[in-house]
Design an enzyme around this catalytic site. Structure first.
Site, PDB file in Angstrom:
ATOM      1  CB  SER A  26      -0.953  -0.043   1.198  1.00  0.00           C
ATOM      2  OG  SER A  26      -1.991   0.900   1.064  1.00  0.00           O
TER       3      SER A  26
ATOM      4  CG  ASP B  10      -7.214  -3.234  -2.443  1.00  0.00           C
ATOM      5  OD1 ASP B  10      -7.764  -2.606  -1.521  1.00  0.00           O
ATOM      6  OD2 ASP B  10      -5.985  -3.266  -2.594  1.00  0.00           O
TER       7      ASP B  10
ATOM      8  CG  HIS C  56      -5.429  -2.886   0.998  1.00  0.00           C
ATOM      9  ND1 HIS C  56      -4.890  -2.428  -0.188  1.00  0.00           N
ATOM     10  CD2 HIS C  56      -4.757  -2.235   1.988  1.00  0.00           C
ATOM     11  CE1 HIS C  56      -3.956  -1.533   0.067  1.00  0.00           C
ATOM     12  NE2 HIS C  56      -3.845  -1.395   1.379  1.00  0.00           N
TER      13      HIS C  56
END
Length: 259
Positions: A93, A194, A224
């Site tokens: 991320s 996600d 995610h």
């Protein structure tokens, strides 16, 4: 503030190939610990730092910004370079965005990049409201623990401090302009489903970098935080194979654990 149990940084002294792991926004090393430990078990030297303002309370994070988070991973990368012949960077991320900037700033000193659901933009109308809203409202709902696997959980904040989110938005905008300077081999793994970072972020990154050695893998069974989800083993295996292709000595060195 004391560090939350499980959020501690992790380091492992292994062979001449090193990997720096960067965790995500409001998360902690806990989300990447299994990945880092798996690579350590194959003889790699590993660094998984705790970013400033993370792993304690959202109040701590409220007074930090992207410069603080980047400075921490930059320092760790320099330490890895001192004791390793080859160094790779990996991130989840926001950690993926940090890894990309390390690749930009350190150039050939970074051998390759591994990204899992990398973030490139703060999406939605809320992004445009951040400059003003952060002075009126301190937090919004958290983004942690988007995981499909039953019983798995990410150790992250249940609130997002808006001052930090505003800084993150500025960082993404800065990095987007720097992406064409990324030339290293790149492995990008993204989840088909996600709920935090849309697929358009990965597409944007792939369209902007100048890397010619690029591999994209779609993870069908994870959300995610894929490093703690159903596809975790595949991430670890793909990452290790990628590093091993670029640094053939991987797996041939002895190890010595460091807590």
């Amino acid at each position: 503030m004391p560090v939350l149990p499980g959020a501690e940084p992790y380091r492992h002294e292994g062979g001449p190939v090193g990997v720096l792991f960067c965790h995500g926004f409001t998360g902690s090393p806990q989300s990447l610990r299994p990945w880092a430990e798996q690579h350590a078990s194959h003889g790699l030297t590993v660094s998984l730092p705790l970013l400033p303002g993370h792993g304690t309370s959202w109040e701590d994070m409220q007074v930090t910004g992207w410069q603080d988070w980047y400075a921490e991973v930059d320092r760790e990368l320099r330490l890895l370079r001192e004791r390793c012949e080859r160094v790779f960077v990996a991130g989840l991320s926001m950690g993926g965005a940090l890894a990309l900037r390390l690749a930009v700033k350190h150039g050939e000193a970074v051998q390759g990049i591994v990204l899992v659901n990398p973030a490139n933009k703060v999406h939605g109308l809320s992004a445009y409201a951040l400059p003003a809203a952060r002075h009126l409202v301190r937090t919004t709902k958290g983004i942690a623990s988007d995981i499909a696997k039953e019983g798995a959980a990410e150790l992250g904040y249940d609130r997002v401090p808006l001052h930090a989110a505003h800084s993150l938005r500025n960082f993404f905008r800065l990095l987007d302009g720097e992406l064409p300077q990324v030339t290293q081999p790149l492995l990008l793994l993204r989840s088909a489903h996600d709920h935090v970072v849309p697929a358009v972020d990965s597409a944007r990154i792939l369209s902007r970098v100048s890397s010619t050695d690029v591999t994209e893998v779609v993870l069908e069974q994870s959300y995610h935080v894929a490093t703690l989800d159903h596809d975790a083993d595949r991430i670890f295996e793909e990452s290790l194979a990628f590093i091993g292709r670029l640094a053939p000595s991987v797996g041939k060195e002895g190890t010595a654990a460091v807590g």
